[in-house]
Motif scaffolding. Structure first.
Motif, PDB file in Angstrom:
ATOM      1  N   CYS A  19       0.837  -1.203   0.000  1.00 22.83           N
ATOM      2  CA  CYS A  19       0.000   0.000   0.000  1.00 22.83           C
ATOM      3  C   CYS A  19       0.876   1.259   0.000  1.00 22.83           C
ATOM      4  O   CYS A  19       1.849   1.340   0.762  1.00 22.83           O
ATOM      5  N   PRO A  20       0.557   2.245  -0.828  1.00 26.82           N
ATOM      6  CA  PRO A  20       1.348   3.485  -0.878  1.00 26.82           C
ATOM      7  C   PRO A  20       0.986   4.439   0.270  1.00 26.82           C
ATOM      8  O   PRO A  20       0.348   5.479   0.069  1.00 26.82           O
ATOM      9  N   TRP A  21       1.405   4.091   1.459  1.00 20.66           N
ATOM     10  CA  TRP A  21       1.048   4.879   2.639  1.00 20.66           C
ATOM     11  C   TRP A  21       1.536   6.323   2.542  1.00 20.66           C
ATOM     12  O   TRP A  21       0.978   7.223   3.179  1.00 20.66           O
ATOM     13  N   GLU A  22       2.569   6.537   1.762  1.00 20.89           N
ATOM     14  CA  GLU A  22       3.098   7.886   1.613  1.00 20.89           C
ATOM     15  C   GLU A  22       2.172   8.785   0.803  1.00 20.89           C
ATOM     16  O   GLU A  22       2.283  10.010   0.863  1.00 20.89           O
ATOM     17  N   ASP A  29      -7.969   7.316   2.776  1.00 15.81           N
ATOM     18  CA  ASP A  29      -9.018   6.329   2.510  1.00 15.81           C
ATOM     19  C   ASP A  29      -8.983   5.234   3.571  1.00 15.81           C
ATOM     20  O   ASP A  29     -10.023   4.810   4.086  1.00 15.81           O
ATOM     21  N   PHE A  30      -7.782   4.793   3.912  1.00 19.67           N
ATOM     22  CA  PHE A  30      -7.624   3.804   4.987  1.00 19.67           C
ATOM     23  C   PHE A  30      -8.198   4.330   6.297  1.00 19.67           C
ATOM     24  O   PHE A  30      -8.921   3.625   7.007  1.00 19.67           O
ATOM     25  N   LEU A  31      -7.877   5.569   6.634  1.00 26.01           N
ATOM     26  CA  LEU A  31      -8.376   6.151   7.881  1.00 26.01           C
ATOM     27  C   LEU A  31      -9.902   6.262   7.872  1.00 26.01           C
ATOM     28  O   LEU A  31     -10.553   6.005   8.889  1.00 26.01           O
ATOM     29  N   ALA A  32     -10.459   6.642   6.741  1.00 22.27           N
ATOM     30  CA  ALA A  32     -11.916   6.767   6.654  1.00 22.27           C
ATOM     31  C   ALA A  32     -12.588   5.415   6.832  1.00 22.27           C
ATOM     32  O   ALA A  32     -13.535   5.278   7.619  1.00 22.27           O
ATOM     33  N   GLN A  33     -12.095   4.398   6.132  1.00 20.79           N
ATOM     34  CA  GLN A  33     -12.693   3.063   6.273  1.00 20.79           C
ATOM     35  C   GLN A  33     -12.498   2.543   7.692  1.00 20.79           C
ATOM     36  O   GLN A  33     -13.383   1.882   8.250  1.00 20.79           O
ATOM     37  N   THR A  34     -11.350   2.853   8.275  1.00 25.77           N
ATOM     38  CA  THR A  34     -11.095   2.459   9.664  1.00 25.77           C
ATOM     39  C   THR A  34     -12.104   3.114  10.590  1.00 25.77           C
ATOM     40  O   THR A  34     -12.665   2.468  11.483  1.00 25.77           O
ATOM     41  N   ILE A 193      -9.880  -4.321   2.046  1.00 23.38           N
ATOM     42  CA  ILE A 193     -10.014  -2.908   2.431  1.00 23.38           C
ATOM     43  C   ILE A 193      -8.717  -2.161   2.129  1.00 23.38           C
ATOM     44  O   ILE A 193      -8.729  -1.054   1.572  1.00 23.38           O
ATOM     45  N   ILE A 194      -7.581  -2.768   2.478  1.00 22.08           N
ATOM     46  CA  ILE A 194      -6.282  -2.151   2.219  1.00 22.08           C
ATOM     47  C   ILE A 194      -6.041  -2.028   0.718  1.00 22.08           C
ATOM     48  O   ILE A 194      -5.597  -0.991   0.222  1.00 22.08           O
ATOM     49  N   ALA A 195      -6.350  -3.105  -0.016  1.00 24.38           N
ATOM     50  CA  ALA A 195      -6.116  -3.097  -1.458  1.00 24.38           C
ATOM     51  C   ALA A 195      -6.949  -2.034  -2.152  1.00 24.38           C
ATOM     52  O   ALA A 195      -6.472  -1.368  -3.087  1.00 24.38           O
ATOM     53  N   GLN A 196      -8.193  -1.861  -1.728  1.00 23.83           N
ATOM     54  CA  GLN A 196      -9.047  -0.857  -2.358  1.00 23.83           C
ATOM     55  C   GLN A 196      -8.570   0.552  -2.043  1.00 23.83           C
ATOM     56  O   GLN A 196      -8.655   1.446  -2.891  1.00 23.83           O
ATOM     57  N   ALA A 197      -8.073   0.751  -0.838  1.00 26.11           N
ATOM     58  CA  ALA A 197      -7.522   2.071  -0.503  1.00 26.11           C
ATOM     59  C   ALA A 197      -6.309   2.379  -1.370  1.00 26.11           C
ATOM     60  O   ALA A 197      -6.118   3.511  -1.826  1.00 26.11           O
ATOM     61  N   ALA A 198      -5.512   1.361  -1.628  1.00 28.30           N
ATOM     62  CA  ALA A 198      -4.293   1.544  -2.415  1.00 28.30           C
ATOM     63  C   ALA A 198      -4.565   1.732  -3.899  1.00 28.30           C
ATOM     64  O   ALA A 198      -3.842   2.464  -4.583  1.00 28.30           O
TER      65      ALA A 198
END
Length: 210
Positions: A19-22, A29-34, A193-198
């Protein structure tokens, strides 16, 4: 069960490492889904606690205690999102996120409250085993002020996993089987979830516009 959890965590690690966290939009997107699924953490625990039989008092009290430990954690994710200068409404709740937590209500009510441990074990395992590296990447890219959700789960909640395993030891074979199935399902959905955010088109589009 510990060995099975480690295998599942290795599978999730592939998605998390890639995942491109940078990229602030992928992280947002990750934070929102979280935020969307963590809003249900205390509710799921409360439902499980309420459905525990009277002769399962230790389990009932553990669920109740865990409610206090998870209280307001969704606000940490929301504040991190705002720290990026982005808004929750720009990142709608995904269908995969709904499926992630909605399944837990069914399992608690229709199978057994202990089935929730499959969800708990996977998420606490992610926090302990995988999130330290991700936290460092996010802190370097966006600043520690935007990484408080992960920081809390990496630094302060390390005892949640052993507490969950301690509760599972005395359960029946059928209950443990439900937990194993839920753990695998949770790992699969969390990875998505992670893959979709990425891979979200919105991430690429916003990155090009920046």
């Amino acid at each position: 069960m510990r060995e099975a959890l480690n295998v599942l965590l290795n599978n999730v690690k592939k998605e998390m490492s890639a995942c491109p966290w940078e990229n602030p939009y992928a992280y947002a997107d990750f934070l929102a889904q979280t935020y969307y699924y963590v809003c249900h953490s205390t509710r799921l625990l409360g439902l499980a606690a309420g459905l525990c039989r009277v002769d399962r008092d230790l389990l009932h009290r553990r669920f109740v205690q865990h409610i206090g430990e998870e209280k307001l954690h969704e606000r940490l994710a929301l504040n991190d999102l705002r720290g990026l200068g982005l808004k929750l409404e720009d990142f709608p709740e995904r269908s995969i996120t709904k499926a992630f937590y909605e399944a837990q209500y069914y399992k608690i009510e229709r199978l057994d409250p202990t089935a929730l441990f499959g969800y708990i074990l996977l998420l606490e395992g992610v926090a302990v085993s995988l999130c330290p590296e991700i936290y460092q990447r996010i802190a370097r890219a966006h600043g520690k002020q935007c990484a408080n959700f992960l920081r809390v789960h990496v630094e302060e909640d390390v005892d949640h996993l052993p507490k969950a395993f301690a509760q599972i030891e005395g359960l029946s074979a059928s209950q443990k089987n439900d937990i194993m199935i839920n753990m695998a399902q949770t790992a699969d959905l969390y990875g998505k979830i992670i893959a979709q955010a990425a891979q979200s088109p919105s991430v690429d589009a916003r990155a090009r516009a920046a």
